[in-house]
Scaffold this motif. Structure first.
Motif: not given
Length: 536
Positions: A95-98, A128-129, A134-137
């Motif tokens: 699991q990851g961003r990719e 999904d964390v 990414a939304a926070f940044l």
């Protein structure tokens, strides 16, 4: 959906109830063919289809038989992928961003293949964390705080814990949307009038941005080409260029300049939810959107709730408005052109502002009359004072001269006044200049601000002026010409509602012969085929 790797969608909405309460990793039941009993499908070591197991990867022998003069039957036999397992399903093992991006890409591909597909399991993409991070940044660090007073810097001090807590609350249904803080800003070019805006709480901004990213993967496949407002890779300048090209290359003699009266305040929640459910059968996503719609507005310490309207200022509002107008306006325009018009028609929309061009005046009048009836059915209304039909286009000046009338009329769109003009060689062109009211209001505001900064150091005043002028020229100072290419690397386009996809207008075809790499294929007109100077 069968056959789409990684997607959690079904073609029959009646089967959607099987997936509404399922979390990722739980077993799902899918009935194939004419079977009466459902097949059990779980992500274990021996999945029936699209699962992860030992049979996912292919085995290839590394050594061929010795002394084989001809092709041997057993040589390089190996074993291929298990039936039903597509190669892209094996892209990531952790699991990851990719992996998250790959999952959204599979949703995007499924939505593109079947425009009637309903997606039943999207909520896990939202909580999904990695997507929440990414939304926070992506939120501005100096953005105004909502009703909770939470700021970006303070929330980021313990970011991982906060995001994990937010993800768990979303997953178990404990997330609650907070009321939106109402603020008012002056309307540009309208002294004394104020525009209401809403400032959501920080966590609401995060979840809304994550939701927009997921839903964009679906609706970006559905939105039509003449819709430009608040979409990835599109800008107001592309809408302006598309309109100029359509007027300059098509037989447009009449322009409908329309304005929807208080669109964001009159948007009907019931219709909006129905439109969302055309593609989203995941009840948790629908309930999440309903939470934001029903959260209300906090104004002067009082919470105000309404069954209509969506607050301007939230990250989810532009997408919801595009979905609403996609079904109430865009699809209807395309259908109306095919069934009723006698001449050519062009159309360009940016959010709730749109302009339509017609070859014949009776087409424009019929379009306007039927549009009023359709909008009334969905709780919308055209502004009586701002909606009008004007004579505008390549043949307007000649026709008006023959009738003994003056110059062609003008109309406003996206902050610019559009004027019929001529190039130095005498060819028709659409001139754009900043609306006088907006320019005068901006100059008055600039004068007042400079008077307030009178005693500040010269360097600070210069930095302020530089920022103001740079922003003004970035929007108002662009010119449309043969050498202009948009920031996305491709020329702005307009969807042609008058010509079949296989045909190309002579102006575009001629320019394509000279610049084949600059003119996009298909039913699009490139703004590179016409020159529309902009004057500020």
């Amino acid at each position: 959906m069968q056959g789409a790797p990684g997607s959690r969608a079904v073609g029959d909405p009646k089967q959607a109830w099987n997936h509404l309460v399922r979390e990722p990793g739980d077993p799902t039941f899918v009935c194939r063919g004419e079977c009466s009993r459902p097949y059990r499908e779980a992500e274990r070591h021996t999945p029936m289809m699209n699962g992860r197991g030992k049979s996912d990867s292919s085995e290839v022998p590394t050594k061929s038989p010795n002394n084989a003069e001809g092709p041997a039957a057993e040589a390089m036999e190996g074993r291929g992928l298990a039936k039903g397992n597509l190669p892209e399903r094996n892209a990531f093992r952790t699991q990851g961003r990719e992996d998250a991006l790959s999952a959204l890409e599979r949703v995007r591909q499924a939505a593109s293949r079947d425009r009637k597909q309903q997606f039943t399991a999207l909520f896990h993409h939202i909580y999904d964390v990695e997507r929440l991070r990414a939304a926070f940044l992506a939120i501005k660090k100096d953005a105004a705080a909502g009703v909770d007073g939470e700021r970006w810097e303070h929330y980021g001090e313990n970011l991982e814990v906060n995001l994990q807590d937010l993800s768990h609350r979303l997953k178990r249904g404990a997330y609650r949307a907070r009321p939106v803080r109402r603020v008012y800003i002056p309307k540009v070019g309208k002294p004394g009038e104020l525009r209401p805006l809403g400032v959501p709480a920080l966590e609401d901004k995060i979840v809304q941005r994550a939701t927009v990213e997921v839903l964009n993967a679906i609706w970006e496949q559905d939105f039509l080409g003449f819709s430009y407002g608040f979409r990835p890779g599109r800008s107001p300048h592309q809408a302006l260029d598309a309109l100029a090209v359509g007027i300059g290359t098509r037989k447009v003699s009449w322009v409908l300049d329309a304005d929807i009266r208080k669109f964001y305040d009159t948007l009907d929640h019931g219709w909006l939810v129905k439109f969302v459910e055309h593609r989203v059968a995941d009840r948790r996503v629908v309930r999440l959107i309903q939470k934001w719609l029903k959260a209300g507005v906090l104004e002067e310490g009082k919470r105000v709730q309404s069954e209509i309207g969506t607050v301007q200022g939230g990250s989810i509002s532009p997408l919801l408005s595009n979905i609403y107008l996609h079904y109430t306006l865009d699809l209807w325009v395309r259908q109306w052109r095919r069934r009723h018009t006698r001449g050519e028609v062009i159309f360009a929309r940016f959010a709730d502002d749109f302009v339509a061009g017609f070859q014949h005046r009776d087409d424009a009048e019929q379009f306007l009359a039927e549009l009023r009836e359709r909008f009334a059915h969905f709780g919308l209304q055209l502004h009586a004072d701002k909606t009008r039909i004007v004579e505008f286009g390549r043949f307007a000046e000649q026709d008006r001269r023959q009738r003994g009338e003056g110059k062609p009329e003008t109309f406003n769109f996206l902050g610019f006044t559009h004027i019929c003009g001529r190039t130095r060689k005498g060819h028709f062109t659409v001139l754009r200049q900043t609306m006088r009211q907006r320019q005068q209001a901006k100059l008055r505001g600039l004068k007042e601000e400079l008077q307030r900064r009178m005693h500040t150091p010269i360097g600070e005043q210069g930095a302020y002026l530089r920022a103001v002028l740079a922003g003004h020229f970035r929007y108002c100072g662009e010119r449309t010409g043969p050498k202009r290419v948009s920031s996305s690397g491709r020329p702005p386009v307009v969807e042609d509602l008058a010509t079949p996809q296989s045909e190309a207008p002579p102006a575009v075809a001629a320019h394509a012969a000279l610049h084949p790499t600059l003119v996009p294929p298909g039913p699009y007109l490139s703004s590179l085929s016409a020159t529309a100077p902009t004057r500020c």
